[in-house]
Design an enzyme around this catalytic site. Structure first.
Site, mmCIF file in Angstrom:
data_model
loop_
_atom_site.group_PDB
_atom_site.id
_atom_site.type_symbol
_atom_site.label_atom_id
_atom_site.label_comp_id
_atom_site.label_asym_id
_atom_site.label_seq_id
_atom_site.Cartn_x
_atom_site.Cartn_y
_atom_site.Cartn_z
ATOM 1 N N LYS A 13 57.912 64.708 19.519
ATOM 2 C CA LYS A 13 57.765 63.400 18.739
ATOM 3 C C LYS A 13 56.858 62.269 19.926
ATOM 4 N N LYS A 63 72.928 65.974 9.306
ATOM 5 C CA LYS A 63 72.998 64.941 10.401
ATOM 6 C C LYS A 63 74.535 64.384 10.362
ATOM 7 N N LEU A 64 74.954 63.716 11.643
ATOM 8 C CA LEU A 64 76.536 63.390 11.738
ATOM 9 C C LEU A 64 76.971 62.718 10.519
ATOM 10 N N GLU A 116 59.625 67.452 11.631
ATOM 11 C CA GLU A 116 60.679 68.146 11.738
ATOM 12 C C GLU A 116 61.517 67.087 12.340
ATOM 13 N N ASN A 142 80.210 58.340 19.084
ATOM 14 C CA ASN A 142 80.463 59.224 18.000
ATOM 15 C C ASN A 142 81.726 59.119 17.359
ATOM 16 N N TYR A 178 62.690 68.508 19.958
ATOM 17 C CA TYR A 178 62.361 67.497 19.102
ATOM 18 C C TYR A 178 61.870 66.289 19.827
ATOM 19 N N SER A 179 62.562 65.735 20.858
ATOM 20 C CA SER A 179 62.010 64.282 21.074
ATOM 21 C C SER A 179 60.826 64.664 21.904
ATOM 22 N N ILE A 202 64.172 59.095 5.078
ATOM 23 C CA ILE A 202 63.632 57.800 5.535
ATOM 24 C C ILE A 202 62.201 57.456 4.354
ATOM 25 N N THR A 255 60.540 57.692 17.226
ATOM 26 C CA THR A 255 62.218 57.598 17.542
ATOM 27 C C THR A 255 62.419 57.166 18.929
ATOM 28 N N ASP A 256 63.537 56.475 19.044
ATOM 29 C CA ASP A 256 63.802 55.927 20.197
ATOM 30 C C ASP A 256 64.365 57.244 21.197
ATOM 31 N N GLU A 257 64.402 58.486 20.848
ATOM 32 C CA GLU A 257 64.684 59.610 21.462
ATOM 33 C C GLU A 257 63.654 59.936 22.550
HETATM 34 P P1 NAD Z 1 63.484 64.150 7.160
HETATM 35 O O1 NAD Z 1 63.663 65.445 7.887
HETATM 36 O O2 NAD Z 1 64.719 63.898 6.379
HETATM 37 O O3 NAD Z 1 62.409 64.263 6.248
HETATM 38 C C1 NAD Z 1 61.213 64.659 6.810
HETATM 39 C C2 NAD Z 1 60.070 64.779 5.398
HETATM 40 O O4 NAD Z 1 58.823 65.397 6.064
HETATM 41 C C3 NAD Z 1 60.567 65.926 4.485
HETATM 42 O O5 NAD Z 1 60.468 65.627 3.245
HETATM 43 C C4 NAD Z 1 59.632 67.106 4.830
HETATM 44 O O6 NAD Z 1 59.648 67.763 3.591
HETATM 45 C C5 NAD Z 1 58.282 66.242 5.179
HETATM 46 N N1 NAD Z 1 57.545 67.213 6.070
HETATM 47 C C6 NAD Z 1 57.764 68.184 7.215
HETATM 48 N N2 NAD Z 1 57.007 68.677 7.494
HETATM 49 C C7 NAD Z 1 55.894 68.305 6.878
HETATM 50 C C8 NAD Z 1 54.396 68.695 7.018
HETATM 51 N N3 NAD Z 1 53.768 69.475 7.826
HETATM 52 N N4 NAD Z 1 53.668 67.820 6.093
HETATM 53 C C9 NAD Z 1 54.064 67.098 5.056
HETATM 54 N N5 NAD Z 1 55.424 66.821 4.962
HETATM 55 C C10 NAD Z 1 56.177 67.490 5.986
HETATM 56 O O7 NAD Z 1 63.373 63.111 8.227
HETATM 57 P P2 NAD Z 1 63.718 61.504 8.415
HETATM 58 O O8 NAD Z 1 65.085 61.510 8.906
HETATM 59 O O9 NAD Z 1 63.396 60.847 7.065
HETATM 60 O O10 NAD Z 1 62.452 61.069 9.576
HETATM 61 C C11 NAD Z 1 61.384 60.669 8.941
HETATM 62 C C12 NAD Z 1 60.544 60.062 10.260
HETATM 63 O O11 NAD Z 1 61.376 59.146 11.112
HETATM 64 C C13 NAD Z 1 60.505 61.315 11.204
HETATM 65 O O12 NAD Z 1 59.092 61.065 11.870
HETATM 66 C C14 NAD Z 1 61.490 61.124 12.387
HETATM 67 O O13 NAD Z 1 61.047 61.646 13.509
HETATM 68 C C15 NAD Z 1 61.525 59.675 12.186
HETATM 69 N N6 NAD Z 1 62.757 58.986 12.793
HETATM 70 C C16 NAD Z 1 63.895 59.214 12.230
HETATM 71 C C17 NAD Z 1 65.256 58.786 12.612
HETATM 72 C C18 NAD Z 1 66.644 59.012 11.734
HETATM 73 O O14 NAD Z 1 67.598 58.462 12.177
HETATM 74 N N7 NAD Z 1 66.493 59.973 10.757
HETATM 75 C C19 NAD Z 1 65.263 57.601 13.347
HETATM 76 C C20 NAD Z 1 64.038 57.420 13.903
HETATM 77 C C21 NAD Z 1 62.822 57.860 13.532
HETATM 78 O O1 DAU Z 2 67.813 58.332 17.729
HETATM 79 C C1 DAU Z 2 67.255 58.657 16.472
HETATM 80 C C2 DAU Z 2 67.452 59.925 16.191
HETATM 81 O O2 DAU Z 2 68.585 60.137 15.321
HETATM 82 C C3 DAU Z 2 66.177 60.569 15.194
HETATM 83 O O3 DAU Z 2 64.988 60.438 15.928
HETATM 84 C C4 DAU Z 2 66.475 61.904 14.550
HETATM 85 O O4 DAU Z 2 65.647 62.324 13.741
HETATM 86 C C5 DAU Z 2 67.760 61.686 13.991
HETATM 87 O O5 DAU Z 2 68.375 63.138 13.596
HETATM 88 C C6 DAU Z 2 69.047 61.406 14.943
HETATM 89 O O6 DAU Z 2 69.065 62.262 15.995
HETATM 90 P P1 DAU Z 2 70.573 62.357 16.806
HETATM 91 O O7 DAU Z 2 70.776 63.869 17.375
HETATM 92 O O8 DAU Z 2 71.120 61.387 17.414
HETATM 93 O O9 DAU Z 2 71.385 62.470 15.272
HETATM 94 P P2 DAU Z 2 72.330 63.600 14.434
HETATM 95 O O10 DAU Z 2 72.913 63.184 13.376
HETATM 96 O O11 DAU Z 2 72.059 65.064 14.463
HETATM 97 O O12 DAU Z 2 73.786 63.413 15.561
HETATM 98 C C7 DAU Z 2 74.275 62.027 16.120
HETATM 99 C C8 DAU Z 2 75.395 62.317 17.139
HETATM 100 O O13 DAU Z 2 76.419 62.942 16.702
HETATM 101 C C9 DAU Z 2 74.650 62.961 18.237
HETATM 102 O O14 DAU Z 2 75.300 62.532 19.508
HETATM 103 C C10 DAU Z 2 75.285 64.473 17.961
HETATM 104 C C11 DAU Z 2 76.608 64.176 17.355
HETATM 105 N N1 DAU Z 2 77.033 65.332 16.322
HETATM 106 C C12 DAU Z 2 76.120 65.691 15.304
HETATM 107 C C13 DAU Z 2 76.568 66.571 14.495
HETATM 108 C C14 DAU Z 2 75.537 67.248 13.404
HETATM 109 C C15 DAU Z 2 78.247 65.508 16.456
HETATM 110 O O15 DAU Z 2 79.052 65.506 17.251
HETATM 111 N N2 DAU Z 2 78.690 66.461 15.285
HETATM 112 C C16 DAU Z 2 77.937 67.132 14.549
HETATM 113 O O16 DAU Z 2 78.193 68.065 13.714
#
Ligand code: NAD
Ligand code: DAU
Length: 354
Positions: A162, A197-198, A82, A257, A158-159, A11, A132-134
């Protein structure tokens, strides 16, 4: 100038790229480059003087303090974390270090900097924490979607990490007056999404002829938001959000899913059919469930719409098609990020589920 943390991740990199197409305001991008951080996401900015990448940790107080003193940003946007639930189950320690201790140290450095600002610079400064919503836990089938007033009930390491970081951010506002904003967003998808991720995992595995792993019965529900919409929401909150408030961000796109995976298979059947002519859904495989798997997330995003006029631009249908196309067009990016240690993660996560 703004300071973005974690701007080489999924993101964060989308945010930096979008920011610099909308504005000439420079970005300092602080990222420690974990397995999830990838400078290749930012190739389009190479040689662009508006982007300054700094390799470092949000938990390094001295480094952050120096960056703030040298560049005097008017906002810090904290993406660094993370972020993968399954990794937090296998090894929670990094999540505690980065998401809790790292955010704490970052807040300390920002507080020291902000306390010494004066006048307009002090009044207009913002610390925006991306969450996050988690943190709200899991919903039952008929429960109303998460609102900002829901209590925190995190269920995974994780959640929980956060949630702790959100509480620290809130406390720095109430105790020290730090002008903070917090956003709690649902599941993102789109370009540069790491294939653990999924959605990117399924696209990658489908094309590689590998199983498409569905945890449990596949009826868990997530609320999907195209990543560029998340970026536009963050920009809007930064611009006009009320200090000390939290804003839920979501796509109004709740999907089980299994439905998401079937949709991906159908789009791939059309855009990149299997050589044997069979449908990709034949690769779907049910595997052991994630421990403590949250059943349903859903975001009520009416506050951000009412107060700030933000709504997502993409529907799930338009966003998911763009996403599949992006992965098909960027196979070199995928093969670079899926070499090396990525394979070890797959062995660890999926072997035990067989
Ligand atoms: P990501 O894992 O793809 O990226 C995380 C980034 O943070 C990486 O570039 C990593 O190198 C960097 N990082 C990790 N530890 C660090 C540290 N100690 N110092 C500096 N940089 C560091 O994560 P993302 O999916 O891009 O998520 C970004 C943010 O959004 C997170 O805070 C996550 O909780 C939140 N978020 C993600 C989602 C989602 O669906 N991916 C949804 C809602 C909120
Ligand atoms: O809701 C926001 C969150 O969404 C963010 O805070 C997290 O950073 C982000 O990783 C994501 O979390 P989820 O656990 O929802 O995402 P993930 O892609 O890991 O999984 C999505 C759904 O799919 C979840 O119900 C688990 C399921 N899944 C995931 C994987 C990797 C599977 O069924 N098979 C898989 O192999």
């Amino acid at each position: 100038m703004i300071l973005v943390t974690g701007g080489a991740g999924f993101i964060g990199s989308n945010f930096v790229l979008d920011w610099l197409t909308q504005s000439d305001e420079p970005v300092i991008n602080l990222d420690v480059l974990t397995y999830a951080g990838n400078l290749e996401n930012l190739t389009d900015l190479s040689g662009d003087p508006r982007h300054l990448f700094v390799h470092g940790d949000i938990g390094n107080f001295d480094l952050v303090a120096k960056l703030l003193a040298d560049h005097k940003p008017h906002a810090v946007i904290n993406f660094a974390a993370e972020s993968h639930v399954d990794r937090s189950i296998h090894g929670p320690e990094d999540f505690i270090q980065t998401n809790i201790v790292g955010t704490f140290r970052l807040l300390e450095a920002v507080r020291a900097y902000w306390s010494n600002l004066e006048g307009e610079s002090k009044g207009s400064f913002r610390f925006l924490h991306v969450s996050t919503d988690e943190v709200y836990g899991s919903l039952g089938k008929d429960d109303p979607a998460f609102r900002e007033t829901n209590r925190y009930e995190p269920n995974s390491p994780y959640s929980a990490s956060k949630a702790a970081s959100d509480h620290l951010v809130r406390a720095y506002h109430h105790t020290y007056g730090l002008p903070v904003l917090t956003t709690n967003c649902s599941n993102n998808y789109g370009p540069y999404h790491f294939p653990e991720k999924l959605i990117p995992l399924v696209i990658h595995n489908a094309l590689a002829g590998k199983p498409l792993p569905i945890y449990g019965d596949g009826q868990q529900i997530r609320d999907w938001l195209y990543v560029k919409d998340h970026c536009s929401a963050i920009r809007r909150v930064l611009e006009a959000g009320r200090v000390g408030e939290t804003y839920n961000i979501g796509g109004w796109n709740e999907k089980p899913n299994l439905e998401v995976v079937h949709t991906l298979c159908t789009i791939l059947d059309e855009l990149s059919p299997r050589v044997d002519g069979k449908p990709y859904e034949e690769q779907i495989t049910y595997v052991k469930d994630r421990p403590g798997h949250d059943r349903r997330y859903a975001i009520d995003a009416s506050k951000i719409e009412r107060e700030l006029g933000w709504r997502p631009a993409e529907t799930f249908d338009t966003g998911i098609r763009k996403t599949v196309r992006w992965y098909l067009d960027n196979q070199a990016w995928v093969s670079n990020v899926t070499s090396g240690t990525y394979r070890q993660w797959l062995d660890k996560n999926y072997e035990a589920r067989a």
